[in-house]
Motif scaffolding. Structure first.
Motif, short mmCIF file in Angstrom:
data_model
loop_
_atom_site.label_atom_id
_atom_site.label_comp_id
_atom_site.label_asym_id
_atom_site.label_seq_id
_atom_site.Cartn_x
_atom_site.Cartn_y
_atom_site.Cartn_z
N TYR A 66 0.82 -1.22 0.00
CA TYR A 66 0.00 0.00 0.00
C TYR A 66 0.85 1.26 0.00
O TYR A 66 0.35 2.34 -0.35
N GLY A 67 2.12 1.15 0.39
CA GLY A 67 2.99 2.32 0.40
C GLY A 67 2.41 3.46 1.22
O GLY A 67 2.07 3.28 2.39
N ASP A 68 2.26 4.63 0.60
CA ASP A 68 1.76 5.81 1.30
C ASP A 68 0.24 5.94 1.23
O ASP A 68 -0.32 6.96 1.67
N ASP A 69 -0.44 4.95 0.68
CA ASP A 69 -1.90 5.01 0.56
C ASP A 69 -2.53 4.56 1.88
O ASP A 69 -3.03 3.45 2.02
N LEU A 70 -2.52 5.47 2.86
CA LEU A 70 -3.00 5.13 4.19
C LEU A 70 -4.49 4.79 4.23
O LEU A 70 -4.88 3.86 4.94
N PRO A 71 -5.36 5.50 3.51
CA PRO A 71 -6.78 5.13 3.57
C PRO A 71 -7.02 3.67 3.15
O PRO A 71 -7.78 2.96 3.80
N SER A 72 -6.36 3.23 2.07
CA SER A 72 -6.55 1.85 1.62
C SER A 72 -5.93 0.86 2.60
O SER A 72 -6.51 -0.20 2.88
N LEU A 73 -4.75 1.21 3.13
CA LEU A 73 -4.11 0.34 4.11
C LEU A 73 -5.00 0.17 5.34
O LEU A 73 -5.17 -0.94 5.85
N ARG A 74 -5.56 1.26 5.81
CA ARG A 74 -6.39 1.19 7.02
C ARG A 74 -7.69 0.45 6.78
O ARG A 74 -8.16 -0.29 7.65
N ALA A 75 -8.28 0.60 5.60
CA ALA A 75 -9.50 -0.14 5.27
C ALA A 75 -9.19 -1.64 5.25
O ALA A 75 -9.97 -2.46 5.77
N PHE A 76 -8.06 -2.01 4.66
CA PHE A 76 -7.64 -3.40 4.66
C PHE A 76 -7.37 -3.87 6.09
O PHE A 76 -7.79 -4.98 6.47
N GLY A 77 -6.71 -3.02 6.88
CA GLY A 77 -6.41 -3.37 8.27
C GLY A 77 -7.66 -3.60 9.10
O GLY A 77 -7.69 -4.49 9.95
N VAL A 78 -8.69 -2.81 8.86
CA VAL A 78 -9.96 -3.00 9.57
C VAL A 78 -10.51 -4.40 9.27
O VAL A 78 -10.95 -5.11 10.18
N ASP A 79 -10.46 -4.80 8.01
CA ASP A 79 -10.96 -6.13 7.64
C ASP A 79 -10.15 -7.23 8.33
O ASP A 79 -10.71 -8.20 8.85
N VAL A 80 -8.83 -7.07 8.34
CA VAL A 80 -7.95 -8.09 8.95
C VAL A 80 -8.23 -8.22 10.44
O VAL A 80 -8.40 -9.32 10.97
N VAL A 81 -8.27 -7.10 11.13
CA VAL A 81 -8.42 -7.13 12.59
C VAL A 81 -9.84 -7.56 12.97
O VAL A 81 -10.04 -8.30 13.94
N ALA A 82 -10.83 -7.11 12.21
CA ALA A 82 -12.21 -7.54 12.48
C ALA A 82 -12.34 -9.06 12.29
O ALA A 82 -13.07 -9.72 13.04
N ASP A 83 -11.63 -9.61 11.31
CA ASP A 83 -11.66 -11.06 11.10
C ASP A 83 -11.05 -11.78 12.30
O ASP A 83 -11.58 -12.81 12.75
N ILE A 84 -9.95 -11.26 12.83
CA ILE A 84 -9.33 -11.84 14.03
C ILE A 84 -10.32 -11.81 15.19
O ILE A 84 -10.51 -12.82 15.88
N CYS A 85 -10.94 -10.66 15.40
CA CYS A 85 -11.90 -10.53 16.50
C CYS A 85 -13.08 -11.47 16.31
O CYS A 85 -13.59 -12.04 17.29
N GLY A 86 -13.51 -11.63 15.05
CA GLY A 86 -14.62 -12.54 14.78
C GLY A 86 -14.27 -13.98 15.12
O GLY A 86 -15.08 -14.70 15.71
N LYS A 87 -13.06 -14.39 14.79
CA LYS A 87 -12.63 -15.76 15.11
C LYS A 87 -12.53 -15.95 16.63
O LYS A 87 -12.87 -17.02 17.14
N LEU A 88 -12.05 -14.94 17.32
CA LEU A 88 -11.98 -15.02 18.78
C LEU A 88 -13.38 -15.16 19.37
O LEU A 88 -13.62 -15.99 20.25
N SER A 89 -14.30 -14.33 18.88
CA SER A 89 -15.67 -14.36 19.40
C SER A 89 -16.33 -15.70 19.13
O SER A 89 -17.00 -16.27 20.01
N GLN A 90 -16.12 -16.23 17.93
CA GLN A 90 -16.72 -17.52 17.58
C GLN A 90 -16.19 -18.64 18.47
O GLN A 90 -16.89 -19.64 18.71
N ALA A 91 -14.96 -18.47 18.97
CA ALA A 91 -14.36 -19.48 19.84
C ALA A 91 -14.77 -19.29 21.30
O ALA A 91 -14.30 -20.03 22.18
N GLY A 92 -15.62 -18.30 21.56
CA GLY A 92 -16.13 -18.10 22.91
C GLY A 92 -15.42 -17.04 23.71
O GLY A 92 -15.74 -16.84 24.90
#
Length: 275
Positions: free
Chosen positions: A227-253
């Protein structure tokens, strides 16, 4: 997401009036998620002691649970005793109890060498007054001699009287699950709350990770670098990545999550809403 999931959020104490005003706005935004508590960090060697306490007391005055970090490196027993008494006098009931980093050029580590010694001291001084959180490292402490020794060090903190633990952040969710399983095999039943780090920018994240030993998986590192200096795209991608982690944690209880905010609210709000 589990409807019973509760959140807590970590801040650092601002250095300026402008920073404090910004943090008040951040707290206002994160308060929408009914946090269990806000924690406030403590600088190396106690360098932010007064600002930590001021921030904690302001949070408490606003009606929120407040948990100061307390670090024992470079501190005497009397200094820690005074700090504990000050927090007790103000009605603070939760502490994040850490060894802390040795400040650059520091010669003496003070009266405490390990966080387990600090936990033991707090229990001896204050009984069950405080709920004590300690640190845990799913990918192991950077100074650990081995994975097993790191787990044994963690157990010492729990055995000394810690109530629960907050982990270093991670992007490999299996590392968290395996750490919890290994801790349970050692007889540890205290809750181990996952620490969640939003992705704000790659350079900053790489610097943090190099210091604390948290792994950025190669697939994630390559994507972030692209993503280089494209912070908006990097952060949008990062939201998806971290939300996926949180979702897996939640699904595991997992029903508690602790966010490292870096005194920002927007990205965390997006992550939680995406769940």
């Amino acid at each position: 997401m589990n409807n019973k999931t509760s959140f807590s959020f970590e801040f650092f104490p601002p250095k300026t009036a402008e920073g404090m005003a910004n943090l008040r706005q951040v707290r206002s935004e994160l308060a929408k998620f009914s946090p269990e508590f806000f924690s406030v960090t403590f600088g190396a060697g106690g360098s932010t002691r007064d600002r930590t306490m001021d921030t904690v007391l302001e949070i408490q005055d606003e009606g929120f649970g407040a948990a100061p970090h307390i670090s024992c490196i470079s501190s005497s027993k009397q200094e820690i005793r005074d700090l504990l008494q000050a927090y007790q006098a103000k009605g603070i009931k939760r502490l994040v109890t850490l060894r802390g980093d040795i400040p650059s050029g520091e010669v003496s580590v003070g009266d405490f060498k390990y966080a387990s010694e600090l936990v033991e001291f707090i229990r001896a001084e204050t009984g069950d007054w405080f709920h004590l959180e300690v640190a845990a490292y799913p990918e192991f402490h950077p100074e650990a001699g081995s994975a097993q020794k790191d787990l044994e060090n963690f157990k010492r903190k729990i055995d000394a009287g810690a109530d629960s633990a907050i982990t270093q952040y991670f992007y490999n969710v299996d590392a968290y699950f395996r750490f919890v399983e290994a801790a349970q095999k050692l007889g540890i039943s205290a809750p181990i709350i996952p620490g969640i780090m939003p992705i704000y920018n790659y350079t900053q994240l790489a610097r943090f990770s190099n210091v604390c030993g948290a792994e950025i998986p190669r697939w994630l590192r390559m994507r972030l670098e692209a993503y280089g200096d494209d912070l908006p795209s990097l952060r949008a991608f990062g939201v998806d990545v971290v939300a996926d982690i949180c979702g897996k944690l939640s699904q595991a209880g997992v029903d508690k999550m602790h966010f490292y905010t870096l005194n920002q609210a927007g990205i965390i709000g997006q992550i939680i809403r995406q769940l």
